[in-house]
Write a protein that holds these residues in place. Structure first.
Motif, PDB file in Angstrom:
ATOM      1  N   GLU A 125     -17.116   1.013  -2.270  1.00 38.37           N
ATOM      2  CA  GLU A 125     -16.647   2.263  -1.670  1.00 38.37           C
ATOM      3  C   GLU A 125     -16.053   3.084  -2.795  1.00 38.37           C
ATOM      4  O   GLU A 125     -15.026   2.719  -3.368  1.00 38.37           O
ATOM      5  CB  GLU A 125     -15.580   2.000  -0.601  1.00 38.37           C
ATOM      6  N   SER A 126     -16.724   4.185  -3.141  1.00 38.24           N
ATOM      7  CA  SER A 126     -16.246   4.990  -4.256  1.00 38.24           C
ATOM      8  C   SER A 126     -15.796   6.386  -3.848  1.00 38.24           C
ATOM      9  O   SER A 126     -15.362   7.159  -4.702  1.00 38.24           O
ATOM     10  CB  SER A 126     -17.332   5.084  -5.334  1.00 38.24           C
ATOM     11  N   ASP A 127     -15.858   6.710  -2.559  1.00 33.19           N
ATOM     12  CA  ASP A 127     -15.405   8.018  -2.097  1.00 33.19           C
ATOM     13  C   ASP A 127     -13.896   8.128  -2.353  1.00 33.19           C
ATOM     14  O   ASP A 127     -13.112   7.340  -1.806  1.00 33.19           O
ATOM     15  CB  ASP A 127     -15.706   8.192  -0.612  1.00 33.19           C
ATOM     16  N   PRO A 128     -13.464   9.080  -3.198  1.00 31.41           N
ATOM     17  CA  PRO A 128     -12.047   9.169  -3.571  1.00 31.41           C
ATOM     18  C   PRO A 128     -11.084   9.287  -2.390  1.00 31.41           C
ATOM     19  O   PRO A 128     -10.006   8.693  -2.420  1.00 31.41           O
ATOM     20  CB  PRO A 128     -11.986  10.419  -4.458  1.00 31.41           C
ATOM     21  N   SER A 129     -11.461  10.016  -1.356  1.00 28.96           N
ATOM     22  CA  SER A 129     -10.570  10.161  -0.199  1.00 28.96           C
ATOM     23  C   SER A 129     -10.378   8.826   0.515  1.00 28.96           C
ATOM     24  O   SER A 129      -9.262   8.475   0.913  1.00 28.96           O
ATOM     25  CB  SER A 129     -11.146  11.175   0.796  1.00 28.96           C
ATOM     26  N   LYS A 130     -11.450   8.072   0.655  1.00 26.72           N
ATOM     27  CA  LYS A 130     -11.362   6.768   1.326  1.00 26.72           C
ATOM     28  C   LYS A 130     -10.608   5.762   0.467  1.00 26.72           C
ATOM     29  O   LYS A 130      -9.810   4.971   0.986  1.00 26.72           O
ATOM     30  CB  LYS A 130     -12.757   6.255   1.665  1.00 26.72           C
ATOM     31  N   VAL A 131     -10.839   5.792  -0.837  1.00 26.68           N
ATOM     32  CA  VAL A 131     -10.124   4.883  -1.734  1.00 26.68           C
ATOM     33  C   VAL A 131      -8.634   5.215  -1.727  1.00 26.68           C
ATOM     34  O   VAL A 131      -7.785   4.314  -1.671  1.00 26.68           O
ATOM     35  CB  VAL A 131     -10.707   4.942  -3.167  1.00 26.68           C
ATOM     36  N   ALA A 132      -8.285   6.497  -1.749  1.00 24.13           N
ATOM     37  CA  ALA A 132      -6.870   6.908  -1.696  1.00 24.13           C
ATOM     38  C   ALA A 132      -6.220   6.408  -0.405  1.00 24.13           C
ATOM     39  O   ALA A 132      -5.077   5.926  -0.433  1.00 24.13           O
ATOM     40  CB  ALA A 132      -6.759   8.422  -1.805  1.00 24.13           C
ATOM     41  N   ARG A 133      -6.936   6.494   0.702  1.00 31.89           N
ATOM     42  CA  ARG A 133      -6.400   6.016   1.985  1.00 31.89           C
ATOM     43  C   ARG A 133      -6.133   4.505   1.927  1.00 31.89           C
ATOM     44  O   ARG A 133      -5.085   4.036   2.376  1.00 31.89           O
ATOM     45  CB  ARG A 133      -7.366   6.340   3.121  1.00 31.89           C
ATOM     46  N   VAL A 134      -7.058   3.750   1.355  1.00 28.54           N
ATOM     47  CA  VAL A 134      -6.872   2.302   1.225  1.00 28.54           C
ATOM     48  C   VAL A 134      -5.661   2.004   0.344  1.00 28.54           C
ATOM     49  O   VAL A 134      -4.839   1.147   0.682  1.00 28.54           O
ATOM     50  CB  VAL A 134      -8.146   1.626   0.651  1.00 28.54           C
ATOM     51  N   LEU A 135      -5.531   2.712  -0.763  1.00 28.91           N
ATOM     52  CA  LEU A 135      -4.386   2.495  -1.647  1.00 28.91           C
ATOM     53  C   LEU A 135      -3.074   2.812  -0.939  1.00 28.91           C
ATOM     54  O   LEU A 135      -2.104   2.051  -1.052  1.00 28.91           O
ATOM     55  CB  LEU A 135      -4.528   3.327  -2.920  1.00 28.91           C
ATOM     56  N   ARG A 136      -3.026   3.903  -0.200  1.00 26.09           N
ATOM     57  CA  ARG A 136      -1.794   4.242   0.539  1.00 26.09           C
ATOM     58  C   ARG A 136      -1.461   3.147   1.544  1.00 26.09           C
ATOM     59  O   ARG A 136      -0.301   2.734   1.668  1.00 26.09           O
ATOM     60  CB  ARG A 136      -1.943   5.595   1.235  1.00 26.09           C
ATOM     61  N   GLN A 137      -2.465   2.643   2.260  1.00 22.93           N
ATOM     62  CA  GLN A 137      -2.234   1.567   3.233  1.00 22.93           C
ATOM     63  C   GLN A 137      -1.746   0.300   2.539  1.00 22.93           C
ATOM     64  O   GLN A 137      -0.850  -0.380   3.035  1.00 22.93           O
ATOM     65  CB  GLN A 137      -3.509   1.274   4.023  1.00 22.93           C
ATOM     66  N   LEU A 138      -2.349  -0.006   1.399  1.00 17.01           N
ATOM     67  CA  LEU A 138      -1.957  -1.193   0.653  1.00 17.01           C
ATOM     68  C   LEU A 138      -0.504  -1.088   0.205  1.00 17.01           C
ATOM     69  O   LEU A 138       0.280  -2.029   0.360  1.00 17.01           O
ATOM     70  CB  LEU A 138      -2.889  -1.355  -0.556  1.00 17.01           C
ATOM     71  N   PHE A 139      -0.117   0.062  -0.335  1.00 14.94           N
ATOM     72  CA  PHE A 139       1.254   0.257  -0.797  1.00 14.94           C
ATOM     73  C   PHE A 139       2.228   0.277   0.382  1.00 14.94           C
ATOM     74  O   PHE A 139       3.328  -0.270   0.291  1.00 14.94           O
ATOM     75  CB  PHE A 139       1.384   1.533  -1.618  1.00 14.94           C
ATOM     76  N   ASP A 140       1.824   0.888   1.499  1.00 16.29           N
ATOM     77  CA  ASP A 140       2.676   0.902   2.687  1.00 16.29           C
ATOM     78  C   ASP A 140       2.899  -0.510   3.233  1.00 16.29           C
ATOM     79  O   ASP A 140       3.934  -0.797   3.831  1.00 16.29           O
ATOM     80  CB  ASP A 140       2.076   1.782   3.789  1.00 16.29           C
ATOM     81  N   ALA A 141       1.916  -1.394   3.020  1.00 19.82           N
ATOM     82  CA  ALA A 141       2.018  -2.782   3.490  1.00 19.82           C
ATOM     83  C   ALA A 141       2.872  -3.642   2.554  1.00 19.82           C
ATOM     84  O   ALA A 141       3.111  -4.813   2.833  1.00 19.82           O
ATOM     85  CB  ALA A 141       0.630  -3.395   3.629  1.00 19.82           C
ATOM     86  N   GLY A 142       3.327  -3.050   1.432  1.00 21.88           N
ATOM     87  CA  GLY A 142       4.241  -3.764   0.548  1.00 21.88           C
ATOM     88  C   GLY A 142       3.682  -4.210  -0.786  1.00 21.88           C
ATOM     89  O   GLY A 142       4.417  -4.756  -1.606  1.00 21.88           O
ATOM     90  N   SER A 143       2.407  -4.004  -1.032  1.00 23.51           N
ATOM     91  CA  SER A 143       1.854  -4.365  -2.343  1.00 23.51           C
ATOM     92  C   SER A 143       2.308  -3.335  -3.372  1.00 23.51           C
ATOM     93  O   SER A 143       2.248  -2.136  -3.119  1.00 23.51           O
ATOM     94  CB  SER A 143       0.327  -4.386  -2.304  1.00 23.51           C
ATOM     95  N   PRO A 144       2.735  -3.797  -4.530  1.00 23.48           N
ATOM     96  CA  PRO A 144       3.172  -2.846  -5.556  1.00 23.48           C
ATOM     97  C   PRO A 144       1.978  -2.190  -6.241  1.00 23.48           C
ATOM     98  O   PRO A 144       0.905  -2.798  -6.350  1.00 23.48           O
ATOM     99  CB  PRO A 144       3.946  -3.721  -6.537  1.00 23.48           C
ATOM    100  N   PRO A 145       2.138  -0.968  -6.697  1.00 22.24           N
ATOM    101  CA  PRO A 145       1.048  -0.295  -7.417  1.00 22.24           C
ATOM    102  C   PRO A 145       0.523  -1.093  -8.608  1.00 22.24           C
ATOM    103  O   PRO A 145      -0.659  -1.044  -8.913  1.00 22.24           O
ATOM    104  CB  PRO A 145       1.675   1.024  -7.866  1.00 22.24           C
ATOM    105  N   LYS A 146       1.384  -1.871  -9.252  1.00 23.54           N
ATOM    106  CA  LYS A 146       0.915  -2.646 -10.406  1.00 23.54           C
ATOM    107  C   LYS A 146      -0.096  -3.718 -10.003  1.00 23.54           C
ATOM    108  O   LYS A 146      -0.844  -4.198 -10.848  1.00 23.54           O
ATOM    109  CB  LYS A 146       2.072  -3.243 -11.189  1.00 23.54           C
TER     110      LYS A 146
END
Length: 134
Positions: free
Chosen positions: A84-105
């Protein structure tokens, strides 16, 4: 990484690998060469879906879907990886991941507190998601 990855690959294939939760070992064939690739990745799960976030060029092997053996926590499974390389979809996944507690690192990013990841950010850091399904 060139020094550590061979060591981590060996550890992930050993009994010690069952204790290494954040990492997985992908084993797949290159789409053009057919050569076997073994890649150490940061493994994520979100809403019962498994995935990897990466800027690496090997991700192109999963464009359109491709089989891979995933070794995670001492268990090997054959899975289908889909890029999945669509930037909007990838950004959404990253936001969900960070909201779930995973650190950006955990995805190789350094983000200031309060910054919301956007599609523009994803393009700037060349990230994409590879989803892995049974």
């Amino acid at each position: 990484m060139r020094v550590l990855n061979p060591i981590v690959r060996t550890l992930l294939r050993s009994p010690v690998g069952s204790r290494i939760r954040p990492l997985a070992l992908l084993d797949f064939a290159g789409r053009r060469t057919g050569r076997r690739r073994r890649v150490v990745v940061a493994w994520h799960e979100l809403d019962s879906r498994r995935f990897v976030v990466t800027p690496a060029g090997w991700r192109a092997n999963f464009d359109g879907g491709a089989s891979a053996t995933v070794r995670h926590r001492g268990v090997s499974r054959t899975m289908i990886g889909t890029l999945e390389s669509d930037p909007s979809k990838v950004a959404r996944v990253l936001r969900q991941l960070f909201d779930a507690g995973s650190p950006p690192k955990s995805v190789g990013l350094a983000i200031e507190g309060g910054h919301v990841v956007t599609a523009h950010d994803v393009v700037a850091v060349r990230r994409a998601v590879v989803w892995f399904d049974p």
